[in-house]
Design a protein around this motif. Structure first.
Motif, mmCIF file in Angstrom:
data_model
loop_
_atom_site.group_PDB
_atom_site.id
_atom_site.type_symbol
_atom_site.label_atom_id
_atom_site.label_comp_id
_atom_site.label_asym_id
_atom_site.label_seq_id
_atom_site.Cartn_x
_atom_site.Cartn_y
_atom_site.Cartn_z
ATOM 1 N N LEU A 1 0.844 -1.191 0.000
ATOM 2 C CA LEU A 1 0.000 0.000 0.000
ATOM 3 C C LEU A 1 0.881 1.243 0.000
ATOM 4 N N CYS B 1 0.495 5.779 0.123
ATOM 5 C CA CYS B 1 -0.353 6.965 0.196
ATOM 6 C C CYS B 1 0.522 8.210 0.213
ATOM 7 N N LYS C 1 -4.452 8.028 -2.297
ATOM 8 C CA LYS C 1 -4.120 6.611 -2.154
ATOM 9 C C LYS C 1 -3.756 6.045 -3.517
ATOM 10 N N VAL D 1 -3.342 3.343 9.020
ATOM 11 C CA VAL D 1 -3.940 2.679 7.857
ATOM 12 C C VAL D 1 -4.103 1.176 8.030
ATOM 13 N N TRP E 1 -9.514 -0.686 0.921
ATOM 14 C CA TRP E 1 -8.638 0.465 0.675
ATOM 15 C C TRP E 1 -9.461 1.732 0.480
ATOM 16 N N ILE F 1 -5.283 9.824 6.597
ATOM 17 C CA ILE F 1 -3.938 9.766 6.024
ATOM 18 C C ILE F 1 -3.216 11.097 6.215
#
Length: 415
Positions: A211, A213, A219, A317, A362, A370
């Motif tokens: 992942l 960000c 994202k 997250v 997600w 975030i």
């Protein structure tokens, strides 16, 4: 007799009575101890087992009669007190049948699955939610009545290093220095990390999800690594990248590939950028460093043992992402619409379905969380110091220390 001798005799008798009373005090024993005594009695006889473990022979006889119940009871349980029937007996019965059926199919059943199944049964029976809520307390009592036990999967917690303060200040100074030198925009400051995801199936089902960000809340596309040799030919949902690796691990070659197909395709990819990653060895190879430099980037490595404080994905997250993913898996498990293997076991969910769950989980992570996470980790705070107070605010219930080598999940499995 002399008074001294009489006094001594009285003390002797008093001590003897005290010892006798102490020996007859009631004691409680858990199911694990009782089963040890039962096994010893079956191997020899009741009298020898009683002497060996310091219990009365009548207890040994009673425990041998209770053997089946003791085997199915929680090992720490000491008695079979309390109501043997709940208020909603039909729900209890059907839930127990469900647990038995799924365990026979080789599927571990979590407490959350039991609660969801109970709610579905209550709905079928037209029992209003005001009367039955399938609470955790109900679940615990129902399992106790039914002889169901929980096994907790262990987790590894990250301990902060002894030089925590020095590492924190050094990281902050380095990041602030780069920001002042290159004036990155928030959409060019990013954090990326791979996290293992485990599904409780008859056979091990593990995938790795990379992942990433950005400090403005953006994202990037999830990057999924399957535990297999080749990528399946079935079409995948849009917005996700799928790769295969024999052990399902993220390795240096895949990190380079991720840089090209995910990090290199973000908006404004040609601008000067800063990418923050942890000290996983796959991030530290010359191939990865060279690729980052080619993309006009600065690679910042989080000091070892500090990801729980400085990695945005760990702080805000990973936990909500995994919770959402696990909830979707649980709902699928309860749906009952499953293909079976030749041995009548439930097949794993398809790769396409897994990718859909990952995208949905997600999407559920908010941009606001975030943005706050980057500030909490002292990465995107205002350089004038006006946002430094965010560093000392609690991150909330979302924090999870997680790395590629650690399975940071504690799950109760019903047996």
């Amino acid at each position: 007799k002399r008074p001294e001798k009489m006094a001594g005799r009285n003390l002797e008798l008093s001590g003897s009575k005290t010892r006798q009373v102490n020996q007859q005090l009631r004691q409680s024993y858990d199911a694990n101890f009782k089963m040890m005594v039962v096994n010893a009695a079956e191997a020899t006889n009741n009298c020898q087992a009683a002497r060996k473990y310091g219990v009365t022979e009548c207890n040994v006889r009673r425990w041998r009669i209770q053997k089946d119940r003791l085997k199915n009871a929680n090992s720490k349980r000491k008695a079979f007190r309390g109501p043997q029937r709940g208020r909603f007996q039909e729900i209890d019965r059907r839930v127990c049948e469900f647990v038995t059926e799924k365990r026979n199919e080789g599927l571990p059943i979590t407490r959350a699955i039991i609660q969801l199944k109970a709610l579905n049964i209550a709905k079928e029976l037209n029992i209003p939610t005001t009367e039955f809520k399938a609470s955790t307390g109900w679940c615990i009592r129902m399992m106790r009545r039914s002889g169901l036990a929980l096994r907790r999967r262990t987790s590894l917690a990250q301990h902060l290093p002894s030089d925590f303060a020095e590492k924190l200040q050094s990281f902050q100074r380095y990041v602030i220095g780069l920001r002042k030198k290159h004036s990155y925009t928030l959409d060019q400051i990013g954090n990326a990390d791979q996290t293992p995801v485990f599904f409780d199936m008859p056979t091990s089902n593990r995938i790795t999800v990379m992942l990433a960000c950005l400090a403005d809340g953006t994202k990037l596309a999830p990057y999924v690594i399957l535990k297999r040799k080749t990528v399946p030919k079935e079409p995948m949902p849009a917005g996700i990248i799928v790769r295969a690796q024999e052990k399902g691990w993220m390795e240096s070659e895949l990190v380079v590939d991720w840089l090209k197909v995910v990090w290199g395709t973000r908006r404004g990819a040609k601008k000067r950028n800063m990418l923050i990653m942890d000290a996983f060895r796959g991030h530290l190879t010359d191939a990865v460093k060279t690729q980052v430099r080619k993309m006009n980037g600065d690679l910042v490595i989080i000091p070892g043992g500090m990801t729980s404080q400085l990695q945005v994905l760990d702080v805000v997250v990973n936990k909500p992402f995994k919770d959402n993913l696990r909830r979707r898996y649980t709902e699928w498990l309860l749906s009952g619409d499953h293909a079976l293997t030749p041995s009548r076991k439930i097949q794993k969910p398809t790769v396409h379905r897994l990718c859909e769950w990952i995208l949905q989980a997600w999407d559920a992570v908010t941009a606001e969380s975030i943005i706050n996470g980057f500030k909490k980790c002292c990465i995107s705070n205002a350089l004038d110091g006006s946002e430094d107070d965010i560093l000392w605010e609690e991150a909330g219930p979302q924090r999870e220390s997680d790395s590629d080598s650690e399975q940071s999940e504690a799950e109760d499995i019903c047996e």
